[in-house]
Scaffold this motif. Structure first.
Motif, PDB file in Angstrom:
ATOM      1  N   ALA A  97       0.820  -1.209   0.000  1.00  0.00           N
ATOM      2  CA  ALA A  97       0.000   0.000   0.000  1.00  0.00           C
ATOM      3  C   ALA A  97       0.855   1.260   0.000  1.00  0.00           C
ATOM      4  O   ALA A  97       0.609   2.194  -0.779  1.00  0.00           O
ATOM      5  CB  ALA A  97      -0.932  -0.016   1.217  1.00  0.00           C
ATOM      6  N   GLU A  98       1.873   1.294   0.856  1.00  0.00           N
ATOM      7  CA  GLU A  98       2.671   2.511   1.000  1.00  0.00           C
ATOM      8  C   GLU A  98       3.513   2.810  -0.232  1.00  0.00           C
ATOM      9  O   GLU A  98       3.727   3.979  -0.563  1.00  0.00           O
ATOM     10  CB  GLU A  98       3.575   2.394   2.232  1.00  0.00           C
ATOM     11  CG  GLU A  98       2.812   2.419   3.557  1.00  0.00           C
ATOM     12  CD  GLU A  98       3.722   2.282   4.751  1.00  0.00           C
ATOM     13  OE1 GLU A  98       4.946   2.107   4.554  1.00  0.00           O
ATOM     14  OE2 GLU A  98       3.217   2.341   5.890  1.00  0.00           O
ATOM     15  N   THR A 100       2.992   1.466  -3.497  1.00  0.00           N
ATOM     16  CA  THR A 100       2.341   1.397  -4.811  1.00  0.00           C
ATOM     17  C   THR A 100       0.881   1.819  -4.806  1.00  0.00           C
ATOM     18  O   THR A 100       0.241   1.831  -5.860  1.00  0.00           O
ATOM     19  CB  THR A 100       2.429  -0.030  -5.375  1.00  0.00           C
ATOM     20  OG1 THR A 100       1.618  -0.918  -4.583  1.00  0.00           O
ATOM     21  CG2 THR A 100       3.871  -0.534  -5.392  1.00  0.00           C
ATOM     22  N   ASP A 101       0.321   2.126  -3.631  1.00  0.00           N
ATOM     23  CA  ASP A 101      -1.100   2.487  -3.518  1.00  0.00           C
ATOM     24  C   ASP A 101      -1.995   1.353  -4.007  1.00  0.00           C
ATOM     25  O   ASP A 101      -3.036   1.579  -4.641  1.00  0.00           O
ATOM     26  CB  ASP A 101      -1.411   3.788  -4.283  1.00  0.00           C
ATOM     27  CG  ASP A 101      -0.551   4.951  -3.828  1.00  0.00           C
ATOM     28  OD1 ASP A 101      -0.352   5.095  -2.614  1.00  0.00           O
ATOM     29  OD2 ASP A 101      -0.062   5.704  -4.689  1.00  0.00           O
ATOM     30  N   GLU A 134      -6.609  -0.925  -6.836  1.00  0.00           N
ATOM     31  CA  GLU A 134      -6.037   0.360  -6.451  1.00  0.00           C
ATOM     32  C   GLU A 134      -6.736   0.903  -5.213  1.00  0.00           C
ATOM     33  O   GLU A 134      -7.945   0.755  -5.052  1.00  0.00           O
ATOM     34  CB  GLU A 134      -6.166   1.363  -7.597  1.00  0.00           C
ATOM     35  CG  GLU A 134      -5.326   1.018  -8.813  1.00  0.00           C
ATOM     36  CD  GLU A 134      -5.390   2.121  -9.863  1.00  0.00           C
ATOM     37  OE1 GLU A 134      -6.018   3.162  -9.602  1.00  0.00           O
ATOM     38  OE2 GLU A 134      -4.798   1.922 -10.939  1.00  0.00           O
ATOM     39  N   LEU A 135      -5.956   1.531  -4.344  1.00  0.00           N
ATOM     40  CA  LEU A 135      -6.514   2.195  -3.170  1.00  0.00           C
ATOM     41  C   LEU A 135      -7.000   3.594  -3.542  1.00  0.00           C
ATOM     42  O   LEU A 135      -6.462   4.221  -4.466  1.00  0.00           O
ATOM     43  CB  LEU A 135      -5.454   2.272  -2.068  1.00  0.00           C
ATOM     44  CG  LEU A 135      -5.028   0.913  -1.478  1.00  0.00           C
ATOM     45  CD1 LEU A 135      -3.838   1.092  -0.554  1.00  0.00           C
ATOM     46  CD2 LEU A 135      -6.187   0.264  -0.740  1.00  0.00           C
ATOM     47  N   ASP A 137      -6.720   6.448  -1.999  1.00  0.00           N
ATOM     48  CA  ASP A 137      -5.846   7.557  -1.630  1.00  0.00           C
ATOM     49  C   ASP A 137      -4.387   7.166  -1.803  1.00  0.00           C
ATOM     50  O   ASP A 137      -4.000   6.030  -1.527  1.00  0.00           O
ATOM     51  CB  ASP A 137      -6.090   7.986  -0.177  1.00  0.00           C
ATOM     52  CG  ASP A 137      -7.516   8.449   0.057  1.00  0.00           C
ATOM     53  OD1 ASP A 137      -8.015   9.245  -0.760  1.00  0.00           O
ATOM     54  OD2 ASP A 137      -8.135   7.983   1.040  1.00  0.00           O
ATOM     55  N   ALA A 138      -3.571   8.125  -2.245  1.00  0.00           N
ATOM     56  CA  ALA A 138      -2.135   7.897  -2.425  1.00  0.00           C
ATOM     57  C   ALA A 138      -1.391   8.206  -1.133  1.00  0.00           C
ATOM     58  O   ALA A 138      -1.767   9.108  -0.373  1.00  0.00           O
ATOM     59  CB  ALA A 138      -1.597   8.760  -3.555  1.00  0.00           C
ATOM     60  N   PHE A 139      -0.327   7.468  -0.890  1.00  0.00           N
ATOM     61  CA  PHE A 139       0.512   7.680   0.285  1.00  0.00           C
ATOM     62  C   PHE A 139       1.573   8.741  -0.011  1.00  0.00           C
ATOM     63  O   PHE A 139       2.048   8.860  -1.139  1.00  0.00           O
ATOM     64  CB  PHE A 139       1.207   6.378   0.689  1.00  0.00           C
ATOM     65  CG  PHE A 139       0.335   5.442   1.491  1.00  0.00           C
ATOM     66  CD1 PHE A 139       0.447   5.365   2.867  1.00  0.00           C
ATOM     67  CD2 PHE A 139      -0.606   4.650   0.854  1.00  0.00           C
ATOM     68  CE1 PHE A 139      -0.343   4.503   3.598  1.00  0.00           C
ATOM     69  CE2 PHE A 139      -1.399   3.775   1.582  1.00  0.00           C
ATOM     70  CZ  PHE A 139      -1.278   3.701   2.955  1.00  0.00           C
ATOM     71  N   ARG A 141       5.355   9.895   0.154  1.00  0.00           N
ATOM     72  CA  ARG A 141       6.601   9.134   0.130  1.00  0.00           C
ATOM     73  C   ARG A 141       7.776  10.065   0.366  1.00  0.00           C
ATOM     74  O   ARG A 141       7.762  11.221  -0.080  1.00  0.00           O
ATOM     75  CB  ARG A 141       6.740   8.381  -1.191  1.00  0.00           C
ATOM     76  CG  ARG A 141       5.614   7.380  -1.391  1.00  0.00           C
ATOM     77  CD  ARG A 141       5.748   6.559  -2.664  1.00  0.00           C
ATOM     78  NE  ARG A 141       4.682   5.567  -2.720  1.00  0.00           N
ATOM     79  CZ  ARG A 141       3.501   5.767  -3.316  1.00  0.00           C
ATOM     80  NH1 ARG A 141       3.266   6.908  -3.945  1.00  0.00           N
ATOM     81  NH2 ARG A 141       2.583   4.830  -3.301  1.00  0.00           N
TER      82      ARG A 141
END
Length: 208
Positions: A97-98, A100-101, A134-135, A137-139, A141
């Motif tokens: 998740a962190e 590649t979302d 796909e999640l 929301d984007a993390f 980085r």
């Protein structure tokens, strides 16, 4: 049956030579064949990696600058097992998740890799993740990950690059060639993999 044998010699003396942010270096003395031996050991927390595969036979790769290697490497999403008590699967899901979302609904254990057994305690569990989505929301980085590229790459293209000496990350090479070997035997990607909760005995913190 061909198999590595788990079991280390008792450490007769131990000296910490270096304490780092991620790993330490220790000198261990042990006896082997009647001889006392001293070896420097990189004490590593271990790691997890994710071979996330979509329905088009593509794997999600990250392109990340690696200063010790002297370049930018194509790799699987991965991260350290440096959170006390964290389950390896939970760590893998978090790293996917962190970096590649993405999330995945199906997980299996693919392979365990000792990256440098002659000098380091590092062991990496690689998971096979399918039914990827796909999640929303984007993390955020930071550091090396701030400039990291992500890309879906066909499995055959990765195998060609591996055999053409164009890829160098040991975890990626091991995982991709394992998947290719399963395909060559006629196995669907998930059928020859292992249950997600198969014992992780080569990682000292998760030894049963």
């Amino acid at each position: 049956m061909l198999a590595d044998a788990l079991g280390s010699q008792p450490v007769l003396a131990r000296e910490r030579l270096f304490a780092g942010r991620v790993w330490d270096v220790e000198a261990h003395e042990f006896e082997l064949g009647g001889t006392r031996i001293r070896r420097e050991v990189l004490v590593h927390p271990g790691a997890v990696a994710v071979a996330a595969m979509n329905a088009r036979d593509e794997l999600m790769l990250v392109h990340q600058y690696r200063h010790p290697a002297g370049g930018t490497l194509w790799e699987l999403p991965a991260g350290l097992l440096d959170v006390d008590g964290e389950d390896p699967l939970a760590a893998a899901q978090r790293e996917l998740a962190e970096e590649t979302d993405l999330a995945a609904d199906s997980w299996q254990t693919l392979i365990d890799v000792s990256t440098s057994g002659g000098g380091s305690t590092e062991i990496i569990r690689v998971y096979l993740a399918t039914d990827v989505r796909e999640l929303p929301d984007a993390f955020d980085r930071f550091h090396e990950e701030a400039e990291m590229e992500t890309r879906w790459v066909p499995l055959d293209e990765i195998v060609d690059a591996a055999l053409g000496l164009r890829l160098h990350n040991a975890t990626l090479l091991s995982a991709v060639l394992a998947i290719a070997a399963m395909r060559a035997r006629g196995d669907a990607p998930g059928l020859a993999a292992h249950p997600v909760d198969v014992p992780f005995d080569w990682h000292v913190a998760h030894r049963q």
